[in-house]
Design a protein around this motif. Structure first.
Motif, PDB file in Angstrom:
ATOM      1  N   SER A   1      -3.661 165.642   7.526  1.00  0.00           N
ATOM      2  CA  SER A   1      -2.468 165.208   8.247  1.00  0.00           C
ATOM      3  C   SER A   1      -2.829 164.084   9.216  1.00  0.00           C
ATOM      4  O   SER A   1      -4.004 163.920   9.581  1.00  0.00           O
TER       5      SER A   1
ATOM      6  N   ASP B   1      -4.704 172.965  10.873  1.00  0.00           N
ATOM      7  CA  ASP B   1      -3.549 172.080  10.993  1.00  0.00           C
ATOM      8  C   ASP B   1      -2.213 172.781  11.262  1.00  0.00           C
ATOM      9  O   ASP B   1      -1.199 172.462  10.627  1.00  0.00           O
TER      10      ASP B   1
ATOM     11  N   HIS C   1       1.017 170.678  11.846  1.00  0.00           N
ATOM     12  CA  HIS C   1       1.823 170.179  10.725  1.00  0.00           C
ATOM     13  C   HIS C   1       2.087 171.306   9.723  1.00  0.00           C
ATOM     14  O   HIS C   1       2.025 171.120   8.510  1.00  0.00           O
TER      15      HIS C   1
ATOM     16  N   GLN D   1      -5.585 164.459  12.027  1.00  0.00           N
ATOM     17  CA  GLN D   1      -6.406 165.654  11.809  1.00  0.00           C
ATOM     18  C   GLN D   1      -7.898 165.333  11.805  1.00  0.00           C
ATOM     19  O   GLN D   1      -8.701 166.093  12.358  1.00  0.00           O
TER      20      GLN D   1
ATOM     21  N   HIS E   1      -0.271 172.156   6.714  1.00  0.00           N
ATOM     22  CA  HIS E   1      -0.335 171.281   5.534  1.00  0.00           C
ATOM     23  C   HIS E   1      -1.781 170.946   5.164  1.00  0.00           C
ATOM     24  O   HIS E   1      -2.135 170.918   3.981  1.00  0.00           O
ATOM     25  N   GLY E   2      -2.619 170.678   6.175  1.00  0.00           N
ATOM     26  CA  GLY E   2      -3.983 170.242   5.899  1.00  0.00           C
ATOM     27  C   GLY E   2      -5.029 171.335   5.977  1.00  0.00           C
ATOM     28  O   GLY E   2      -6.208 171.039   6.181  1.00  0.00           O
TER      29      GLY E   2
END
Length: 350
Positions: free
Chosen positions: A321, A286, A289, A324, A292-293
């Motif tokens: 996210s 990820d 983003h 995702q 984040h994920g």
């Protein structure tokens, strides 16, 4: 001071696949012991040469008061490795974090549970000078062999100088360095420092550069030092990415070695796979983003395969996210040769 056996040292330097071990939770956010042990079994069955436990992929929150899972997950993984009775060497690597007092305690726990090396995070040492960080590493290396870790600055890592890495490489009982800088310049600093070190032959380099895994493993770094040519390679990977599709990662590393040693696999074909692997990594890690994920992306792949029940984490703010899940679907359909779903299905049936 714990020393690495000659057999395991050979494995480390030959190069192997070392997945960063995830944490399996149930819907109540309690440890799912059956699936936690099952993941360790999966990595061994896949042909991995080791596991790294208590690292970022295992979630740093396992150390928090009230959660207290650091020692239990170390213990479970070690028990599964010992119970398997493997007829080959297998490296048990423990994540070691925090300031020196905490890191010493974690290193001692790792030794207690039979771990071979400590992957030392320096993310919490922001107030330390570079020389103080070297002192920190030397103290840990006096307890357990050290696997260094250059973490990318985008997720809390610190940028270190070339001189730092030269001192790091010269530290006794540092036997490996994982470079996860996600940066060519910083990666080059580490390799050049190791090549200039008096201990260059004692240190194995492992890629953690998830954006460039295959290319890292294909590349020869060559320097002229004191009128002599010195070469160094990344020999394996210690990767969160290799916590999924691990059986195919083992096959990929074997293919890379064939390409490097014998030229039986065309380099052009391997560079195509480099981009495919990076595309797959973008879906699970990820970067779109700011990573984040990255943990939940790993969990989602394992959930779809049946190795985990859900994607729950100890941090309630962590989730997939937007888009995702669709990206993970896209890459699994796009690159079936790099997916080990059939292997996992057969393993679970057993």
């Amino acid at each position: 001071m714990k020393n690495l056996s000659e057999e395991k040292k050979r494995l480390l330097h030959q190069g192997t696949v070392i997945p960063a071990h995830p944490l399996a939770l149930n819907a109540q956010l309690q440890l799912d012991e059956k699936r936690q042990r099952g993941l360790t079994k999966y990595y061994m069955a896949s042909g991995a040469g080791g596991i790294a436990v208590g690292v970022h992929t295992t979630q740093f929150e396992i150390r928090d008061a009230g959660i207290d899972l650091f020692e239990p997950v170390l213990k479970m993984a070690s028990e599964e490795v010992e119970a398997a009775g493997l007829d080959r060497p297998f490296l048990k690597i423990a994540g070691i974090c925090g300031p020196t007092s905490q890191a010493v305690q974690e290193a001692e726990l790792a030794v207690k549970h039979g771990y071979d090396m400590g992957l030392v995070s320096m993310a919490a040492l922001g107030e330390y000078s570079e020389d103080e960080v070297i002192e920190h590493i030397a103290i840990i290396a006096g307890i357990i062999p050290v696997f260094g870790f250059y973490l990318q600055s985008a997720i809390g890592g610190r940028v270190f100088t070339y001189n730092f890495w030269l001192k790091f490489a010269n530290t006794p009982n540092v036997l490996g360095i994982k470079v996860a800088a996600f940066n060519r310049y910083q990666t080059l600093d580490v390799v050049r420092a190791v090549c200039n070190s008096e201990r260059k032959d004692d240190i194995a380099l492992y890629t953690g550069n998830d954006d460039n895994i295959v290319a890292d493993l294909l590349t020869t770094y060559r320097f002229t030092i004191d009128n002599k040519v010195v070469e160094k390679r990344f020999v394996g990977g210690l990767l969160g990415h290799w916590a999924v599709w691990t059986q195919k990662a083992v096959a990929l590393l074997a293919e890379i070695k064939e390409c490097v040693l014998h030229g039986t696999v065309p380099i052009e074909e391997m560079l195509v796979k480099n981009i495919q692997v990076t595309d797959m990594n973008a879906a699970i890690f990820d970067p779109a983003h700011a990573f984040h994920g990255c943990i939940t992306g790993v969990h989602e792949v394992l959930r779809r395969q049946g190795l985990m029940e859900g994607i729950w984490t100890l941090n309630p703010k962590e989730n997939l996210s937007p888009g995702q899940a669709e990206e993970i679907t896209r890459v699994t359909q796009a690159y079936p040769a790099l997916i080990d779903d059939d292997f996992v299905k057969e393993l679970l049936q057993k």
